[in-house]
Design an enzyme around this catalytic site. Structure first.
Site, PDB file in Angstrom:
ATOM      1  N   CYS A   1     -10.129  -5.318   0.476  1.00  0.00           N
ATOM      2  CA  CYS A   1     -11.300  -4.445   0.550  1.00  0.00           C
ATOM      3  C   CYS A   1     -12.165  -4.648  -0.693  1.00  0.00           C
ATOM      4  O   CYS A   1     -11.751  -5.281  -1.672  1.00  0.00           O
ATOM      5  CB  CYS A   1     -10.866  -2.985   0.682  1.00  0.00           C
ATOM      6  SG  CYS A   1     -10.264  -2.254  -0.853  1.00  0.00           S
TER       7      CYS A   1
ATOM      8  N   GLU B   1       0.432   5.271   0.673  1.00  0.00           N
ATOM      9  CA  GLU B   1      -0.491   6.298   1.177  1.00  0.00           C
ATOM     10  C   GLU B   1      -0.046   7.690   0.741  1.00  0.00           C
ATOM     11  O   GLU B   1       1.026   7.866   0.160  1.00  0.00           O
ATOM     12  CB  GLU B   1      -0.588   6.178   2.703  1.00  0.00           C
ATOM     13  CG  GLU B   1      -1.115   4.805   3.112  1.00  0.00           C
ATOM     14  CD  GLU B   1      -1.472   4.693   4.584  1.00  0.00           C
ATOM     15  OE1 GLU B   1      -1.013   5.513   5.399  1.00  0.00           O
ATOM     16  OE2 GLU B   1      -2.239   3.763   4.906  1.00  0.00           O
TER      17      GLU B   1
ATOM     18  N   ASN C   1       0.841  -1.193   0.000  1.00  0.00           N
ATOM     19  CA  ASN C   1       0.000   0.000   0.000  1.00  0.00           C
ATOM     20  C   ASN C   1       0.880   1.248   0.000  1.00  0.00           C
ATOM     21  O   ASN C   1       1.968   1.277   0.587  1.00  0.00           O
ATOM     22  CB  ASN C   1      -1.028   0.007   1.147  1.00  0.00           C
ATOM     23  CG  ASN C   1      -0.452  -0.223   2.521  1.00  0.00           C
ATOM     24  OD1 ASN C   1       0.570  -0.878   2.678  1.00  0.00           O
ATOM     25  ND2 ASN C   1      -1.111   0.321   3.535  1.00  0.00           N
TER      26      ASN C   1
ATOM     27  N   CYS D   1     -10.681  -3.558  -4.074  1.00  0.00           N
ATOM     28  CA  CYS D   1      -9.657  -4.488  -4.579  1.00  0.00           C
ATOM     29  C   CYS D   1     -10.295  -5.783  -5.081  1.00  0.00           C
ATOM     30  O   CYS D   1      -9.818  -6.374  -6.058  1.00  0.00           O
ATOM     31  CB  CYS D   1      -8.628  -4.777  -3.496  1.00  0.00           C
ATOM     32  SG  CYS D   1      -7.580  -3.338  -3.177  1.00  0.00           S
TER      33      CYS D   1
ATOM     34  N   GLU E   1      -3.062  -4.548  -3.056  1.00  0.00           N
ATOM     35  CA  GLU E   1      -3.566  -5.442  -4.104  1.00  0.00           C
ATOM     36  C   GLU E   1      -3.695  -4.708  -5.435  1.00  0.00           C
ATOM     37  O   GLU E   1      -3.343  -5.234  -6.492  1.00  0.00           O
ATOM     38  CB  GLU E   1      -4.938  -6.016  -3.717  1.00  0.00           C
ATOM     39  CG  GLU E   1      -4.954  -6.817  -2.425  1.00  0.00           C
ATOM     40  CD  GLU E   1      -5.209  -5.991  -1.175  1.00  0.00           C
ATOM     41  OE1 GLU E   1      -4.774  -4.815  -1.122  1.00  0.00           O
ATOM     42  OE2 GLU E   1      -5.852  -6.512  -0.255  1.00  0.00           O
TER      43      GLU E   1
ATOM     44  N   CYS F   1      -4.289   0.708  -2.260  1.00  0.00           N
ATOM     45  CA  CYS F   1      -4.074  -0.569  -1.578  1.00  0.00           C
ATOM     46  C   CYS F   1      -2.985  -1.397  -2.256  1.00  0.00           C
ATOM     47  O   CYS F   1      -2.716  -1.258  -3.455  1.00  0.00           O
ATOM     48  CB  CYS F   1      -5.360  -1.397  -1.590  1.00  0.00           C
ATOM     49  SG  CYS F   1      -6.725  -0.685  -0.680  1.00  0.00           S
TER      50      CYS F   1
END
Ligand code: THU
Length: 149
Positions: free
Chosen positions: A93, A51, A49, A96, A62, A60
């Site tokens: 999530c 940010e 990930n 993803c 993935e 994310c």
């Protein structure tokens, strides 16, 4: 049917996901995620990930893995390992799940945490009722059509 991962292949995928997690850039959430995506040619692409101070721009692990795979010329995947430190290990999530579903009819998923716990599941199991490219095509209006719908 999702790909069956041998124990050896699963261990290798898990090790790559855990290593990718160490490179996560997560100074805001402090929630580090690593992903190892196995492509249909057997190669493995990593993701973590990433940010941003503008929180909504966080991406994310993935989806970063999927993006890297596509850039590398791979578009079909059969397995993914996702590494976190949560208890139990975290699933992908919703966003993803949808992105993974675009590239895999079904996907073997191994969720792992840093304590060594593993949960095995599949994308179809955790993401039924997927919106697919076929659905998109079937509902697309031809550009020459003037009517509604
Ligand atoms: N995160 C992922 O990398 N994958 C998921 O499936 C869920 C959440 C990241 C996004 C954000 O950087 C942090 O975890 C906290 O939500």
């Amino acid at each position: 049917m999702p790909a069956r991962l041998s124990r050896k292949d699963e261990d290798a995928l898990v090790a790559i996901a855990l290593r990718a997690r160490d490179r996560a850039y997560a100074p805001y959430s402090h929630f580090l995620v690593g992903a190892a995506l196995r492509c249909d040619d057997g190669s493995v692409i990593e993701g973590c990930n990433v940010e941003n101070a503008s929180y909504g721009l966080c991406v994310c692990a993935e989806r970063n893995a999927v993006g890297s795979a596509v850039v590398a010329g791979r578009r079909a995947f059969d397995a993914i390992a996702i590494a976190t430190s949560s208890e139990p290990p975290s699933p992908p999530c919703g966003m993803c799940r949808q992105v993974l579903a675009e590239h895999a009819d079904d996907l073997a998923i191994v969720l792992v945490n840093t304590k060594g716990a593993r949960v095995r599941t599949t994308l179809r199991k955790i993401f039924p009722g997927t919106f697919t490219p076929a659905q998109l095509r079937s509902g697309q209006r031809s550009t020459s059509s003037k009517g509604r719908g």
